[in-house]
Design a protein around this motif. Structure first.
Motif, PDB file in Angstrom:
ATOM      1  N   HIS A 122      -0.197   1.430   6.486  1.00 20.90           N
ATOM      2  CA  HIS A 122      -0.355   1.934   5.128  1.00 20.90           C
ATOM      3  C   HIS A 122       1.009   2.232   4.514  1.00 20.90           C
ATOM      4  N   GLY A 123       1.907   2.798   5.324  1.00 19.22           N
ATOM      5  CA  GLY A 123       3.245   3.088   4.829  1.00 19.22           C
ATOM      6  C   GLY A 123       3.971   1.844   4.382  1.00 19.22           C
ATOM      7  N   ALA A 124       3.785   0.747   5.113  1.00 13.41           N
ATOM      8  CA  ALA A 124       4.429  -0.509   4.730  1.00 13.41           C
ATOM      9  C   ALA A 124       3.939  -0.976   3.367  1.00 13.41           C
ATOM     10  N   GLY A 125       2.680  -0.725   3.071  1.00 13.94           N
ATOM     11  CA  GLY A 125       2.141  -1.108   1.775  1.00 13.94           C
ATOM     12  C   GLY A 125       2.630  -0.243   0.632  1.00 13.94           C
ATOM     13  N   LEU A 126       3.221   0.911   0.944  1.00 12.95           N
ATOM     14  CA  LEU A 126       3.712   1.828  -0.084  1.00 12.95           C
ATOM     15  C   LEU A 126       5.176   1.584  -0.451  1.00 12.95           C
ATOM     16  N   VAL A 127       5.876   0.765   0.327  1.00 11.70           N
ATOM     17  CA  VAL A 127       7.283   0.478   0.031  1.00 11.70           C
ATOM     18  C   VAL A 127       7.359  -0.470  -1.164  1.00 11.70           C
TER      19      VAL A 127
END
Length: 731
Positions: A122-127
């Motif tokens: 999910h964090g990767a999708g927020l970058v």
């Protein structure tokens, strides 16, 4: 010394690691239990070329569980020493997070590290990234090629002008991706300045050396572990950027980091078989004697590395002719770097050469097998060397008999069953197996068991089993009392697990080490007054089932166990080695095949169904017939994929791979696989190596695609010069 009894080699034995695999106890790269592991997910570029102008990691860093977001603005500067002897192509290898340049769509531009996989994903999708976008160059036909590689003998252009029959043919071959079942994955752990990685690789030594070079570490400070590989087909033959990313993530967080590529990421993260445009001009006499061949090849590579493969040898030595010219050009594109894929170079060249030979046979009205027979060389005309063995004529004869070639009509579209047009085709195949220096450590313990270690890999062909067979016979032990260990850089070095070189190279080192240990034991026995073998000529002693005895007199014997116990020895040990081929080489060394195919093509819909296939192989000594059968089936299935299904589609606007998944990138499934039969000619190649093997992992795929294409022509009368062969091309 008397030759050892051969009880294991040549026997159709089941895999020694088979139970571990079917029960789920074989651990692959991502499955190792490492305390305190965190998860890393790569953020990849969404453009095909340009620069990163901004990167917003705030939302990702605030997400629960996220530990770090690493990118070019906060990543450590890595030394990236030169790494001579690696599988890195010439050029400047991709340096992860070292600058703002984007060289291809999907390039790693950041990594999110979190306590759970879900948080990292999910964090990767927020970058959020901003780019200065440039138009990428991804079309092989619209880019400027590099300086060519050339080969010539005779005057091919002049001979072509004078030829009674001339063909001018251009073939297109699509990019193919490997798509192994196991995704590429790495677990990295630092202990001070020492790095340990569990990595999916086909060359633990290569990955070990590359990591030492990237991080400027002493080689003794790096360890690579890889006991099992869930398929590779060449995709693991070099250390890829994601492995470095995992090591960076682990060092920056102070925690072991696990990174697993998604299926989509594997399409731009671990290489591919490059696409080709291949023009071949052939000249021959009216009786089918080849007089000239002019090959012109363009293949894709990346803008930052120049990948090449053995595309030239088949055109130089498969058929006899005085005049050959070759031009091989790589075309730099804004893509990630290609890599070897099963049958590299030879499989691509074979489609063109063998399709052209079939076209010439049809033009001349000569049977395709007869045309090949008329052009069989007596030696390798490129190297001016005799062949170690070359039994292609026998492959043709056996294959034609077993396949029922005499039922084939020379007239296309002559056989029909309802809506289906039926055709038969064949092709010759050749592959030059690698022979590279290798070592293996052999230890015979006092309890009569043995352990053999080598830093090889096993991506499926059965290295564990075949090496155990070689060791068991050389030591005179049963399979159950020998343990073969691989997949650890702490073991003696070996070459890459690819190029059909493992059994020839590692197996020869294993044989050498086992022979040394056995001779040590025999020497102890014949010089020991308390031994029943005292005074016997050492050359007259053989070992069977752990018992040393005089050849022909099995009653005069003793066991390894009793011998070592009496001498108070805990073990005997030796380092086996194989030095590679002699220099200069005395023979041309290749494996060969004749592949036959029968297809049915729907006359209205253009659908192609392969009905049966046969491969006949000159591959030297077959150490494990059961594994060889498996290899042939796998190679033929892979060839069906190349011929009819596999095709990477790129959107040239931004370099995105459109079908980067197993729903849209088609590979053969059980319903696509016909009746398959493999025949291995009995024999061995003692000029090749001490084992007499040639390697068979690659040659089983070479020739499959052209055999199918030739069968399609025989069925339909339509000559398709582009792979894969689609229904649209046949309607």
């Amino acid at each position: 010394m008397s030759p050892q009894p051969q009880a294991a080699v040549g026997a159709p034995l089941s895999r020694v690691d088979g139970r571990l695999k079917v029960t789920g106890r074989a651990k692959y790269a991502a499955e190792h239990d490492v305390d305190g592991v965190v998860h890393a997910v790569i953020v990849d570029a969404s453009i095909g070329r340009g620069r990163i102008t901004s990167i917003d990691t705030g939302a990702a860093e605030e997400h629960p569980g996220v530990l770090r977001v690493i990118h070019h603005r906060n990543a450590p500067k890595l030394p990236y020493r030169d790494n001579a002897g690696s599988n890195n192509p010439p050029g400047r290898r991709l340096r992860v997070f070292q600058d703002d340049r984007v060289l291809f769509h999907g390039q790693p531009v950041a990594v999110v590290v979190a306590t759970t996989l879900e948080a990292a994903q999910h964090g990767a999708g927020l970058v959020k990234l901003g780019y200065d976008v440039e138009q990428p160059s991804t079309d092989l036909h619209e880019a400027e090629p590099d300086k060519p590689t050339n080969y010539a003998r005779g005057d091919a252009e002049a001979a072509l002008r004078d030829a009674a029959v001339r063909l001018d043919l251009t073939y297109q071959l699509a990019r193919n991706h490997h798509n192994p079942m196991e995704p590429h994955a790495t677990i990295a752990r630092w202990n001070g300045d020492k790095l340990t990685v569990w990595d999916k690789t086909q060359w633990v030594v290569g990955t070990h050396d590359e990591l030492a070079a990237v991080f400027d570490l002493p080689k003794a400070s790096v360890r690579v572990i890889n006991p099992f590989v869930g398929g590779g087909f060449g995709s693991g033959l070099r250390c890829w950027p994601h492995t470095v990313v995992a090591a960076v993530a682990a060092r920056e967080t102070g925690r072991p980091a696990k990174l697993v590529l998604s299926r989509r990421q594997m399409y731009f993260g671990t290489g591919f078989r490059p696409s080709y445009e291949y023009r071949l001009r052939l000249g021959s006499s009216r009786r089918g004697r080849l007089t000239a061949a002019v090959h012109e090849m363009d293949s894709e590579t990346s803008s930052y590395e120049t990948f090449t493969e053995d595309i030239l040898p088949a055109g130089q030595m498969l058929y006899s002719m005085a005049n050959v010219s070759q031009v091989y050009r790589t075309v730099p594109l804004d893509v990630n770097t290609p890599v070897w894929k099963r049958g590299p170079g030879f499989a691509t060249a074979s489609f063109v050469i063998e399709s052209a030979m079939d076209e010439l046979a049809h033009e001349l009205g000569i049977d395709p097998i007869e045309l090949r027979q008329r052009n069989e060389p007596n030696e390798d005309e490129a190297k001016n060397l005799p062949f170690s063995t070359r039994r292609l004529r026998e492959c043709y004869t056996v294959g034609a008999r077993e396949f029922g070639w005499h039922h084939r009509s020379s007239r296309p579209r002559a056989r029909r069953e309802g809506d289906w047009l039926i055709g038969m085709g064949m092709a010759a195949g050749v592959y030059g197996p690698g022979r590279v220096a290798a070592q293996a450590r052999v230890r015979l313990d006092a309890d009569g068991t043995a352990v053999v270690e080598a830093a090889s890999s096993d991506m499926g062909p059965g290295t564990y089993t075949s090496q155990t067979q070689v060791a068991a016979d050389a030591l005179g032990l049963t399979m159950r009392t020998v343990t073969f260990r691989l997949g650890d850089s702490l073991y003696p070095p070996t070459p890459p697990h690819g190029g059909s070189m493992t059994l020839a190279s590692v197996g020869s080192a294993v044989l050498d080490g086992c022979n040394k240990v056995r001779r040590q034991a025999i020497k102890l026995a014949v010089e020991d007054r308390e031994s029943p073998l005292y005074g016997v000529d050492a050359d007259d002693v053989v070992v069977r089932s752990g018992r040393l005895h005089v050849k022909g007199t099995p009653s005069r014997s003793e066991t390894y166990r009793s011998l070592l116990a009496r001498h108070d020895r805990s073990h005997l040990e030796a380092l086996g080695s194989y030095d590679g081929p002699p220099s200069p080489e005395r023979h041309a060394y290749h494996a060969y095949n004749a592949t036959f195919a029968e297809v049915a093509v729907d006359a209205r819909l253009g659908l192609v169904r392969v009905r049966r296939m046969l491969g006949v192989y000159d591959a030297g000594r077959i150490v494990s017939p059961k594994l060889a059968e498996s290899q042939a089936i796998g190679g033929i299935v892979g060839g069906i994929g190349t011929a009819l299904l596999e095709h990477t589609v790129t959107d040239h606007r931004d370099g995105r791979i459109v079908n980067a998944n197993l729903a849209d990138y088609l590979v053969p499934v059980n319903a696509d696989v016909p009746d398959v039969k493999a025949i291995y000619l009995d024999g061995e190649d003692r000029e090749a190596n001490a084992l007499g093997v040639k390697g068979l992992g690659e040659v089983v795929m070479v020739g499959v695609a052209p055999a199918i294409a030739n069968a399609v022509f025989n069925a339909t009368g339509r000559r398709i010069r582009e792979l894969p062969i689609t229904a649209e091309a046949l309607i």
